[in-house]
Structure formats: C-alpha cells, structure tokens
Design a protein around this motif. Structure first.
Motif, mmCIF file in Angstrom:
data_model
loop_
_atom_site.group_PDB
_atom_site.id
_atom_site.type_symbol
_atom_site.label_atom_id
_atom_site.label_comp_id
_atom_site.label_asym_id
_atom_site.label_seq_id
_atom_site.Cartn_x
_atom_site.Cartn_y
_atom_site.Cartn_z
ATOM 1 N N THR A 190 3.718 0.516 -4.643
ATOM 2 C CA THR A 190 4.724 -0.407 -4.113
ATOM 3 C C THR A 190 4.837 -1.652 -4.984
ATOM 4 O O THR A 190 5.939 -2.102 -5.310
ATOM 5 C CB THR A 190 4.369 -0.809 -2.673
ATOM 6 O OG1 THR A 190 4.317 0.353 -1.848
ATOM 7 C CG2 THR A 190 5.411 -1.767 -2.112
ATOM 8 N N ILE A 191 3.689 -2.187 -5.385
ATOM 9 C CA ILE A 191 3.691 -3.375 -6.240
ATOM 10 C C ILE A 191 4.352 -3.068 -7.576
ATOM 11 O O ILE A 191 5.162 -3.858 -8.084
ATOM 12 C CB ILE A 191 2.253 -3.888 -6.436
ATOM 13 C CG1 ILE A 191 1.709 -4.458 -5.122
ATOM 14 C CG2 ILE A 191 2.192 -4.941 -7.534
ATOM 15 C CD1 ILE A 191 0.242 -4.825 -5.168
ATOM 16 N N SER A 192 4.038 -1.914 -8.151
ATOM 17 C CA SER A 192 4.633 -1.538 -9.437
ATOM 18 C C SER A 192 6.145 -1.394 -9.332
ATOM 19 O O SER A 192 6.889 -1.813 -10.228
ATOM 20 C CB SER A 192 4.017 -0.226 -9.935
ATOM 21 O OG SER A 192 2.639 -0.375 -10.220
ATOM 22 N N LEU A 193 6.618 -0.802 -8.239
ATOM 23 C CA LEU A 193 8.061 -0.653 -8.042
ATOM 24 C C LEU A 193 8.743 -2.008 -7.912
ATOM 25 O O LEU A 193 9.831 -2.237 -8.476
ATOM 26 C CB LEU A 193 8.339 0.208 -6.805
ATOM 27 C CG LEU A 193 8.041 1.702 -6.930
ATOM 28 C CD1 LEU A 193 8.102 2.374 -5.558
ATOM 29 C CD2 LEU A 193 9.028 2.373 -7.878
ATOM 30 N N LEU A 194 8.126 -2.931 -7.178
ATOM 31 C CA LEU A 194 8.704 -4.263 -7.010
ATOM 32 C C LEU A 194 8.687 -5.042 -8.324
ATOM 33 O O LEU A 194 9.675 -5.697 -8.686
ATOM 34 C CB LEU A 194 7.945 -5.033 -5.934
ATOM 35 C CG LEU A 194 8.183 -4.573 -4.487
ATOM 36 C CD1 LEU A 194 7.150 -5.196 -3.557
ATOM 37 C CD2 LEU A 194 9.591 -4.930 -4.026
ATOM 38 N N GLN A 195 7.577 -4.987 -9.033
ATOM 39 C CA GLN A 195 7.497 -5.680 -10.320
ATOM 40 C C GLN A 195 8.555 -5.157 -11.289
ATOM 41 O O GLN A 195 9.204 -5.948 -11.996
ATOM 42 C CB GLN A 195 6.095 -5.520 -10.921
ATOM 43 C CG GLN A 195 5.021 -6.296 -10.186
ATOM 44 C CD GLN A 195 3.632 -6.036 -10.746
ATOM 45 O OE1 GLN A 195 3.402 -5.055 -11.461
ATOM 46 N NE2 GLN A 195 2.698 -6.916 -10.436
ATOM 47 N N ALA A 196 8.720 -3.836 -11.312
ATOM 48 C CA ALA A 196 9.731 -3.243 -12.199
ATOM 49 C C ALA A 196 11.133 -3.643 -11.778
ATOM 50 O O ALA A 196 12.015 -3.846 -12.625
ATOM 51 C CB ALA A 196 9.581 -1.725 -12.202
#
Length: 337
Positions: free
Chosen positions: A252-258
């Motif tokens: 989830t964090i990776s998707l938001l950061q991207a």
C-alpha cells in the motif's frame, strides 16, 4: 480527469494473460498482480517479481499456455514464472520486430504494434520474423494504454473512457468487438489508478495552531502544538492476497508513493515521499515558546498530501507565518526529471 499512465510513460509496467489468469506487472514496485480476469477481479494475488525479471521493456503472455515472453532491448526470454529466475540464454529479436510500442500474443502469433504508423506486424516467431503480415490498426484502437492477447482469438487493449473510466476493448481479426470495465482492484494496481478511483493527488499547508496577542504590549506565550504525523491506513486498503516476502502494508505504501511521484497528468503531484514517516498516523505534541509582539498573530502550518479530498500523508514539515495565507514553499523533493 486523471488517467492511467500508459506503458510508454511507466517503464516496466505491462499487462498480459496466460491460461493461469490475467496479470499486471509493476517492475518499479518489484511485484506483479494475478487475477482470474481483469473484468471480475476474482482471486487477486500479488507476487514478488524476481530481480532478474525486473526492468523488462515488455511482458507478453500466451493466453492459451503458460509461457511469458520478457523483452529487454533487442532480445527476449521465455519464462513460465516471473517470481523465479529466468533462463540465462536470450534470443535476439528479428530486426523487423524491434522497436515496437506494444507486443501481444494471439492466434499462435505475435503482434507488434507500431502506433505512430497505426500498423500491427503479425509474425509466427519473434526471432526469425517468419510468416510476417502487416495489418492496419483501426483508429478506434490506436490510443490504447496497454495491449495484450486476451484469449486464443482476441486481442485487447486498455483505454480511458470519459464516462466509464478504464475499459478493456477486445477485438478479433474476424471483426468481433467487446467492451468491459476493468475491476477497481486491478485499476488501483496500475500507475495512476489510485487517482482515477479516489481523485488526483494534492499537497496543502494546513493551519494547526494560531497564536495571537490582542494587547498593546509584547507578551510571552508558552503553548503546546498538536499535530498528526504518518499516514492514514484507513484511507486506502487494497484487497490483495500477498505472497512471498511482500506484506500488504508495504505494498500500500509503495502504491501511494508511486502515485504521488507521478506528474499531474496521471493524478500525481511529482513529489518524492520516501523520506517521510510512513508509519500509522499518530498525534504528537510539541511545546512552543515565543514572544508575541503587540497585536501580532502567528500561524503554524503543517504540510500534508492526499488523494481526492482525503488526507493521506501528514508530513513533519512545519512553517510559521504572520499572515493567514498559507506558505507557498513545497517542502518535499521533486521527482527526478
């Protein structure tokens, strides 16, 4: 309206289908999504992408079999599992098959899309370029974001529709056509998908404290400022089954950061956020000791990022102004150009 970033503008992202289901590769995140089909979004799983399978220019699946073709530069590998190490030997792409915008497999043939010429090259073998046939791409299919072989008889592409959002378009050489909506959980995994679902990214300074002196004399003031730090886990919770060393929170964090890293055209804000506190949001208190001058007001601001109207990431950056107008400085580093 925010749109999904195309494969051209999101290197290492691609979609394909095999007899095991439909897949979305996110090489930038080091993982790939598998589902029964893009329409239903059933049995979604996210797997770790083997490091040797990252950085592919194109990922092409055989919808009737298990093979996946990983194209990198002017060569390609044939693999059966993107979570395992591919063979070390690569085959060269035939010169006629090089430089395609998209690649697909259907009807036991490879299709190479050259969108600037609205031409599709069909070959029996990518290495030899044998049995080559060139066909014109219909204008209605020339603005696709991703192309793939949906099944043994249909090519397909993802396109943005002004009314219905992201849709899949199927067609066959026999002329059959079909349109379907892409499931939201699949959409959320694509670059720009979170903004299509929830609204574009925003960055804003929020006033978290106002200190004022209504007297005609300087006045010392000692107060506590309470602010939130971290990200709101409740805002977004993808319904993904995770495999391997991945975990749902990290994904989830990776998707938001991207998403925040993307330009505004894809619902991003073009900012790097990896250095921020990506822990569950919590309140922190900080003591303030200032001397307020006569009739002075001080405004304390905190920077936060969000999607649509929902705050997501509360940054550590604080700024103080004497005006009720928020600061104009952006405290986060810009995305690499």
């Amino acid at each position: 309206m925010a749109t999904v970033a195309s494969r051209t503008h999101s290197p290492g992202t691609d979609i394909f289908a095999t007899r095991h289901g439909a897949f979305v590769v996110r090489s930038d995140l080091g993982c790939f999504l598998q589902t029964l089909d893009f329409r239903s979004g059933q049995d979604i799983k996210v797997w770790e992408l083997h490091p040797a399978c990252r950085g592919g220019d194109h990922y092409v699946g055989d919808p009737s079999g298990s093979a996946v073709y990983l194209l990198r530069g002017d060569a390609f590998f044939k693999v059966v599992d993107l979570s395992s190490e591919p063979p070390t030997s690569a085959l060269p792409l035939h010169p006629n098959c090089q430089g395609g915008d998209h690649y697909a497999f259907c009807e036991d043939r490879f299709f190479v899309f050259f969108l600037t010429r609205s031409v599709v090259l069909s070959v029996a073998d990518l290495a030899t370029g044998s049995s080559a046939k060139e066909i014109s791409l219909e204008p209605g299919f020339a603005d696709g974001l991703y192309y793939y072989g949906s099944d043994a008889a249909h090519l397909a592409c993802f396109r943005m529709d002004a009314e219905n959002g992201l849709c899949g378009h199927l067609w066959s050489t026999a002329g059959r056509k079909e349109v379907f909506s892409v499931h939201p959980d699949v959409l959320s995994f694509l670059p720009g998908g979170l903004a299509v679902l929830y609204g574009p990214s925003f960055g804003v300074w929020e006033c978290v404290k106002l200190m004022s002196n209504v007297t005609d004399l300087p006045m010392p003031s000692s107060q506590d400022i309470t602010r939130k730090v971290g990200y709101s886990k409740s805002a977004f919770s993808p319904k993904f089954s995770i495999s391997g060393s991945l975990d749902p929170e990290s994904l989830t964090i990776s998707l938001l950061q991207a998403q925040f890293l993307l330009p505004a055209a894809y619902g991003g804000i073009g900012l790097q956020t990896e250095q921020e506190e990506w822990e569950e949001v919590a309140e922190e208190e900080e003591p303030l000791r200032v001397i307020l001058q006569s009739r002075q007001k001080l405004y304390w601001w905190q920077y936060c990022l969000g999607l649509g109207k929902e705050p997501v990431l509360f940054c550590r950056s604080l700024k103080v102004t004497r005006s009720s107008s928020p600061p104009t400085h952006v405290p986060l580093p810009l995305a690499d150009s």
